[in-house]
Scaffold this motif. Structure first.
Motif, short mmCIF file in Angstrom:
data_model
loop_
_atom_site.label_atom_id
_atom_site.label_comp_id
_atom_site.label_asym_id
_atom_site.label_seq_id
_atom_site.Cartn_x
_atom_site.Cartn_y
_atom_site.Cartn_z
N VAL A 17 0.83 -1.21 0.00
CA VAL A 17 0.00 0.00 0.00
C VAL A 17 0.86 1.25 0.00
CG1 VAL A 17 -1.72 1.30 1.31
CG2 VAL A 17 -1.92 -1.19 1.11
N ALA A 18 1.92 1.25 0.80
CA ALA A 18 2.76 2.44 0.93
C ALA A 18 3.49 2.78 -0.36
CB ALA A 18 3.76 2.25 2.06
N SER A 19 3.69 1.79 -1.22
CA SER A 19 4.41 2.04 -2.47
C SER A 19 3.52 2.59 -3.57
CB SER A 19 5.07 0.74 -2.96
OG SER A 19 4.09 -0.21 -3.36
N ALA A 20 2.21 2.64 -3.34
CA ALA A 20 1.28 3.12 -4.36
C ALA A 20 1.51 4.60 -4.67
CB ALA A 20 -0.16 2.91 -3.90
N ARG A 21 1.20 4.96 -5.89
CA ARG A 21 1.34 6.37 -6.26
C ARG A 21 0.35 7.25 -5.51
NH1 ARG A 21 2.44 3.63 -11.28
NH2 ARG A 21 4.55 4.18 -11.99
N ARG A 22 -0.86 6.72 -5.23
CA ARG A 22 -1.85 7.44 -4.42
C ARG A 22 -2.54 6.46 -3.49
NH1 ARG A 22 -6.26 10.63 -7.61
NH2 ARG A 22 -6.78 11.37 -5.52
N ARG A 23 -2.87 6.95 -2.31
CA ARG A 23 -3.63 6.17 -1.34
C ARG A 23 -4.81 7.02 -0.88
NH1 ARG A 23 0.94 5.11 2.89
NH2 ARG A 23 1.36 7.26 2.27
N VAL A 24 -6.02 6.51 -1.06
CA VAL A 24 -7.22 7.25 -0.71
C VAL A 24 -8.00 6.48 0.34
CG1 VAL A 24 -9.45 8.09 -1.56
CG2 VAL A 24 -7.40 8.40 -2.95
N LEU A 25 -8.34 7.17 1.43
CA LEU A 25 -9.17 6.59 2.48
C LEU A 25 -10.56 7.20 2.39
CD1 LEU A 25 -9.44 4.87 5.09
CD2 LEU A 25 -8.67 6.88 6.37
N LEU A 26 -11.56 6.36 2.13
CA LEU A 26 -12.95 6.80 1.97
C LEU A 26 -13.69 6.59 3.29
CD1 LEU A 26 -15.44 7.62 0.29
CD2 LEU A 26 -15.64 5.21 -0.42
N LEU A 27 -14.23 7.70 3.85
CA LEU A 27 -14.94 7.64 5.12
C LEU A 27 -16.29 8.32 4.97
CD1 LEU A 27 -12.15 8.66 7.67
CD2 LEU A 27 -12.87 6.35 7.01
N GLN A 28 -17.35 7.62 5.40
CA GLN A 28 -18.69 8.17 5.35
C GLN A 28 -19.38 7.96 6.69
OE1 GLN A 28 -21.00 7.44 1.70
NE2 GLN A 28 -19.19 6.42 0.87
N GLY A 29 -19.92 9.04 7.24
CA GLY A 29 -20.64 8.95 8.51
C GLY A 29 -19.87 9.58 9.65
N ARG A 30 -20.59 10.19 10.56
CA ARG A 30 -19.96 10.87 11.70
C ARG A 30 -19.23 9.88 12.60
NH1 ARG A 30 -21.56 16.03 11.48
NH2 ARG A 30 -23.53 16.51 10.41
N GLY A 31 -19.74 8.65 12.69
CA GLY A 31 -19.08 7.65 13.50
C GLY A 31 -17.68 7.35 13.01
N LYS A 32 -17.51 7.22 11.68
CA LYS A 32 -16.19 6.96 11.13
C LYS A 32 -15.26 8.15 11.35
CE LYS A 32 -16.83 2.80 9.53
NZ LYS A 32 -16.90 2.45 8.12
N LEU A 33 -15.79 9.35 11.25
CA LEU A 33 -14.97 10.53 11.48
C LEU A 33 -14.48 10.59 12.92
CD1 LEU A 33 -16.96 13.18 9.41
CD2 LEU A 33 -14.85 12.01 8.78
N GLU A 34 -15.31 10.13 13.85
CA GLU A 34 -14.91 10.09 15.25
C GLU A 34 -13.83 9.04 15.46
OE1 GLU A 34 -14.29 11.03 18.99
OE2 GLU A 34 -15.59 12.17 17.62
N VAL A 35 -13.95 7.88 14.79
CA VAL A 35 -12.90 6.86 14.87
C VAL A 35 -11.58 7.42 14.33
CG1 VAL A 35 -12.16 4.59 14.02
CG2 VAL A 35 -14.53 4.94 14.73
N LEU A 36 -11.67 8.16 13.22
CA LEU A 36 -10.46 8.77 12.66
C LEU A 36 -9.81 9.73 13.64
CD1 LEU A 36 -8.55 9.30 10.26
CD2 LEU A 36 -10.15 11.11 9.54
N ARG A 37 -10.61 10.55 14.29
CA ARG A 37 -10.05 11.50 15.27
C ARG A 37 -9.34 10.75 16.40
NH1 ARG A 37 -14.50 14.78 13.62
NH2 ARG A 37 -15.96 13.65 14.95
N LYS A 38 -9.90 9.64 16.82
CA LYS A 38 -9.26 8.84 17.86
C LYS A 38 -7.95 8.25 17.36
CE LYS A 38 -10.01 4.89 20.93
NZ LYS A 38 -10.95 3.80 21.34
N ALA A 39 -7.97 7.77 16.11
CA ALA A 39 -6.76 7.17 15.54
C ALA A 39 -5.64 8.19 15.38
CB ALA A 39 -7.09 6.53 14.19
#
Length: 233
Positions: free
Chosen positions: A183-205
């Motif tokens: 994954v790290a060697s890819a030219r682009r890496r996109v993380l798709l997140l939908q929903g407030r719950g996922k955004l809260e998990v991201l903030r914790k991470a």
């Protein structure tokens, strides 16, 4: 790390589909072909459907691989290959070359060498890797405290690895996954997140804490190229 926020899922899906199509066209123009790795799950289904409508994209020059796969027959309802086939490889996109992870081996452990050889035969690096994230902070099939997590997150490891338990109770299957090295060697890496719950998990991470508790941290803390976070509430 960069981010793009949208007011709702519909705007996010449209913008990301257009962006991915443009990335694939640019790769085809530059190198004669494009290589993308896709995740499963429910979140990318609308994106796949919208991307499949890109009729002017030369799909016959696009190779579609997988970020991870449950070791199931392609006919199984929980197969990621089935999800990609049913939602992306339709209409004009049927011309794309699809390279599934699942092979004829009885287990991902038995099939890992063949899967690695298949990946090594692709025109790497990936032009784009599309990722999701679970409520437990996993991405790909890198699950918290999994026995082989450290192997999956090695920067100098293989391209794929068979995962062991634990896996989420809603999909308790043996799996194959791309590693951080792939994954790290890819030219682009996109993380798709939908929903407030996922955004809260991201903030914790994004807070200080062990990677093995929230494996998405391995990507959030990795170097160039940066991780792009595309999100909507």
């Amino acid at each position: 790390m960069t981010g793009r926020e949208f007011p709702d899922a519909a705007h996010l899906v449209q913008a990301l589909a257009d962006d991915v199509a443009a990335q694939l066209r640019a790769a085809i123009d530059a190198r004669g072909g494009a290589l993308i790795a896709l995740s499963g799950g429910s979140s990318p289904k609308p994106l796949f459907a919208r991307l499949a409508q890109q009729a002017t994209l030369p799909w016959d020059r696009v190779t579609v691989a997988q970020v991870d796969e449950r070791w199931l027959p392609v006919t199984h309802a929980d197969s990621n290959a089935r999800l990609i086939s049913e939602h992306l490889l339709q209409g004009p996109a049927t011309a794309a070359r699809f390279v599934p992870m699942k092979n004829e081996a009885d287990s991902p452990q038995a099939g890992q060498a063949a899967c690695e050889a298949t990946l090594r035969g692709l025109p790497l690096p990936f032009d784009l890797v599309l990722l999701g994230m679970g409520d437990d902070g996993h991405t790909a099939s890198w699950f918290p405290h999994a026995p082989r997590l450290a192997d999956a997150l090695r920067s100098d490891g293989p391209l794929c690895i068979a995962t062991d338990a634990p896996s989420p109770p809603q999909a308790p299957y043996p799996r194959m996954t791309l590693t951080l090295a792939a994954v790290a060697s890819a030219r682009r890496r996109v993380l798709l997140l939908q929903g407030r719950g996922k955004l809260e998990v991201l903030r914790k991470a994004q807070q200080v804490g062990p990677v093995d508790e929230m494996p998405i941290r391995a990507l959030l803390r990795s170097g160039s190229p940066s991780l792009e976070i595309w999100s909507s509430p």
